[in-house]
Motif scaffolding. Structure first.
Motif, PDB file in Angstrom:
ATOM      1  N   ASN A   9      92.616  20.215  62.043  1.00 42.61           N
ATOM      2  CA  ASN A   9      92.253  19.288  60.858  1.00 42.61           C
ATOM      3  C   ASN A   9      93.538  19.683  59.899  1.00 42.61           C
ATOM      4  O   ASN A   9      93.385  19.604  58.644  1.00 42.61           O
ATOM      5  N   ALA A  10      94.724  19.823  60.359  1.00 50.44           N
ATOM      6  CA  ALA A  10      96.009  19.994  59.558  1.00 50.44           C
ATOM      7  C   ALA A  10      96.274  18.651  58.868  1.00 50.44           C
ATOM      8  O   ALA A  10      96.016  17.745  59.745  1.00 50.44           O
ATOM      9  N   LYS A  11      96.828  18.574  57.821  1.00 50.41           N
ATOM     10  CA  LYS A  11      96.903  17.377  57.086  1.00 50.41           C
ATOM     11  C   LYS A  11      98.617  17.154  56.628  1.00 50.41           C
ATOM     12  O   LYS A  11      98.863  16.074  56.479  1.00 50.41           O
ATOM     13  N   CYS A  12      99.263  18.301  56.529  1.00 48.98           N
ATOM     14  CA  CYS A  12     100.664  18.288  55.880  1.00 48.98           C
ATOM     15  C   CYS A  12     101.555  19.429  56.420  1.00 48.98           C
ATOM     16  O   CYS A  12     100.841  20.224  56.902  1.00 48.98           O
ATOM     17  N   GLY A  13     102.815  19.363  55.841  1.00 53.65           N
ATOM     18  CA  GLY A  13     103.531  20.472  56.140  1.00 53.65           C
ATOM     19  C   GLY A  13     103.217  21.823  55.653  1.00 53.65           C
ATOM     20  O   GLY A  13     103.424  22.688  56.340  1.00 53.65           O
ATOM     21  N   GLY A  14     102.434  21.780  54.591  1.00 54.94           N
ATOM     22  CA  GLY A  14     101.914  22.978  54.029  1.00 54.94           C
ATOM     23  C   GLY A  14     100.796  23.590  54.960  1.00 54.94           C
ATOM     24  O   GLY A  14     100.693  24.770  55.185  1.00 54.94           O
ATOM     25  N   CYS A  15     100.014  22.786  55.517  1.00 56.06           N
ATOM     26  CA  CYS A  15      99.001  23.236  56.516  1.00 56.06           C
ATOM     27  C   CYS A  15      99.764  23.851  57.771  1.00 56.06           C
ATOM     28  O   CYS A  15      99.381  24.850  58.142  1.00 56.06           O
ATOM     29  N   VAL A  16     100.677  23.186  58.003  1.00 55.91           N
ATOM     30  CA  VAL A  16     101.394  23.579  59.362  1.00 55.91           C
ATOM     31  C   VAL A  16     102.298  24.902  58.959  1.00 55.91           C
ATOM     32  O   VAL A  16     102.274  25.795  59.931  1.00 55.91           O
ATOM     33  N   ALA A  17     102.508  24.992  57.866  1.00 61.52           N
ATOM     34  CA  ALA A  17     103.392  26.356  57.367  1.00 61.52           C
ATOM     35  C   ALA A  17     102.248  27.548  57.559  1.00 61.52           C
ATOM     36  O   ALA A  17     102.544  28.603  57.881  1.00 61.52           O
ATOM     37  N   LYS A  18     101.219  27.169  57.181  1.00 64.73           N
ATOM     38  CA  LYS A  18     100.015  28.492  57.468  1.00 64.73           C
ATOM     39  C   LYS A  18      99.736  28.501  58.474  1.00 64.73           C
ATOM     40  O   LYS A  18      99.551  29.536  58.772  1.00 64.73           O
ATOM     41  N   ILE A  19      99.552  27.672  59.433  1.00 62.29           N
ATOM     42  CA  ILE A  19      99.230  27.612  60.656  1.00 62.29           C
ATOM     43  C   ILE A  19     100.387  28.731  61.376  1.00 62.29           C
ATOM     44  O   ILE A  19     100.342  29.553  62.215  1.00 62.29           O
ATOM     45  N   SER A  38      99.500  11.846  64.878  1.00 61.19           N
ATOM     46  CA  SER A  38      98.421  11.642  65.725  1.00 61.19           C
ATOM     47  C   SER A  38      97.072  11.476  64.955  1.00 61.19           C
ATOM     48  O   SER A  38      96.743  12.436  63.990  1.00 61.19           O
ATOM     49  N   PRO A  39      96.243  10.879  65.159  1.00 58.16           N
ATOM     50  CA  PRO A  39      94.927  10.832  64.928  1.00 58.16           C
ATOM     51  C   PRO A  39      94.127  12.082  64.733  1.00 58.16           C
ATOM     52  O   PRO A  39      93.230  12.529  64.035  1.00 58.16           O
ATOM     53  N   GLU A  40      94.467  12.854  66.015  1.00 52.84           N
ATOM     54  CA  GLU A  40      93.797  14.027  66.199  1.00 52.84           C
ATOM     55  C   GLU A  40      94.664  15.334  65.393  1.00 52.84           C
ATOM     56  O   GLU A  40      94.058  16.494  65.709  1.00 52.84           O
ATOM     57  N   LYS A  41      95.871  15.019  64.973  1.00 53.01           N
ATOM     58  CA  LYS A  41      96.494  15.966  64.490  1.00 53.01           C
ATOM     59  C   LYS A  41      96.848  16.981  65.429  1.00 53.01           C
ATOM     60  O   LYS A  41      96.397  18.149  65.158  1.00 53.01           O
ATOM     61  N   THR A  42      97.360  16.559  66.627  1.00 56.25           N
ATOM     62  CA  THR A  42      97.508  17.323  67.916  1.00 56.25           C
ATOM     63  C   THR A  42      98.265  18.455  67.961  1.00 56.25           C
ATOM     64  O   THR A  42      99.573  18.303  67.511  1.00 56.25           O
ATOM     65  N   LEU A  43      97.860  19.703  68.135  1.00 49.98           N
ATOM     66  CA  LEU A  43      98.683  20.873  68.550  1.00 49.98           C
ATOM     67  C   LEU A  43      98.626  21.025  70.045  1.00 49.98           C
ATOM     68  O   LEU A  43      97.894  21.072  70.478  1.00 49.98           O
ATOM     69  N   GLN A  59      92.170  29.205  63.423  1.00 54.56           N
ATOM     70  CA  GLN A  59      91.076  29.737  62.446  1.00 54.56           C
ATOM     71  C   GLN A  59      91.388  30.558  61.388  1.00 54.56           C
ATOM     72  O   GLN A  59      91.096  30.565  60.231  1.00 54.56           O
ATOM     73  N   THR A  60      92.334  31.671  62.006  1.00 56.71           N
ATOM     74  CA  THR A  60      92.662  32.781  60.957  1.00 56.71           C
ATOM     75  C   THR A  60      93.348  32.202  59.836  1.00 56.71           C
ATOM     76  O   THR A  60      93.382  32.709  58.583  1.00 56.71           O
ATOM     77  N   ALA A  61      94.051  30.953  60.174  1.00 57.09           N
ATOM     78  CA  ALA A  61      95.043  30.470  59.140  1.00 57.09           C
ATOM     79  C   ALA A  61      94.151  29.490  58.068  1.00 57.09           C
ATOM     80  O   ALA A  61      94.763  29.052  57.192  1.00 57.09           O
ATOM     81  N   GLY A  62      93.061  29.368  58.620  1.00 59.01           N
ATOM     82  CA  GLY A  62      91.908  28.525  57.572  1.00 59.01           C
ATOM     83  C   GLY A  62      91.882  27.181  58.225  1.00 59.01           C
ATOM     84  O   GLY A  62      91.334  26.326  57.250  1.00 59.01           O
ATOM     85  N   PHE A  63      92.249  26.962  59.440  1.00 60.48           N
ATOM     86  CA  PHE A  63      91.952  25.587  59.944  1.00 60.48           C
ATOM     87  C   PHE A  63      91.076  25.287  61.258  1.00 60.48           C
ATOM     88  O   PHE A  63      90.824  26.541  61.696  1.00 60.48           O
ATOM     89  N   LYS A  64      90.804  24.144  61.606  1.00 56.71           N
ATOM     90  CA  LYS A  64      89.988  24.118  62.798  1.00 56.71           C
ATOM     91  C   LYS A  64      90.830  23.643  64.113  1.00 56.71           C
ATOM     92  O   LYS A  64      91.789  23.062  63.795  1.00 56.71           O
ATOM     93  N   ALA A  65      90.362  24.363  65.390  1.00 54.54           N
ATOM     94  CA  ALA A  65      90.943  23.673  66.371  1.00 54.54           C
ATOM     95  C   ALA A  65      90.350  23.514  67.491  1.00 54.54           C
ATOM     96  O   ALA A  65      89.290  24.685  67.537  1.00 54.54           O
TER      97      ALA A  65
END
Length: 69
Positions: A9-19, A38-43, A59-65
């Motif tokens: 559920n990452a949405k932006c570069g800031g999200c990616v930085a936290k992950i 991508s629609p799934e914001k694929t990691l 999840q520790t970074a505050g996101f779902k996978a």
């Protein structure tokens, strides 16, 4: 090494930085990427780490996978 893909559920570069902060603790930075277009914001991770450990880091970074099949 195995390539695994996860929906996030990452949405932006800031999200990616936290992950990145958490994921880099278990996987070298050159072995993973997140496609925010991508629609799934694929990691995509190429590593021997189990999927559970990768999900836990996100999840520790505050996101779902969740694994993509």
């Amino acid at each position: 090494m195995e390539t695994k893909k996860f929906k996030t559920n990452a949405k932006c570069g800031g999200c990616v930085a936290k992950i990145k902060t958490e994921l880099n603790k278990i996987v070298p930075e050159n072995q993973w990427s997140i496609d925010l277009t991508s629609p799934e914001k694929t990691l995509t991770v190429t590593s021997d780490q189990p999927a559970e450990k990768i999900i836990e880091a996100v999840q520790t970074a505050g996101f779902k996978a969740e694994p993509l099949n």
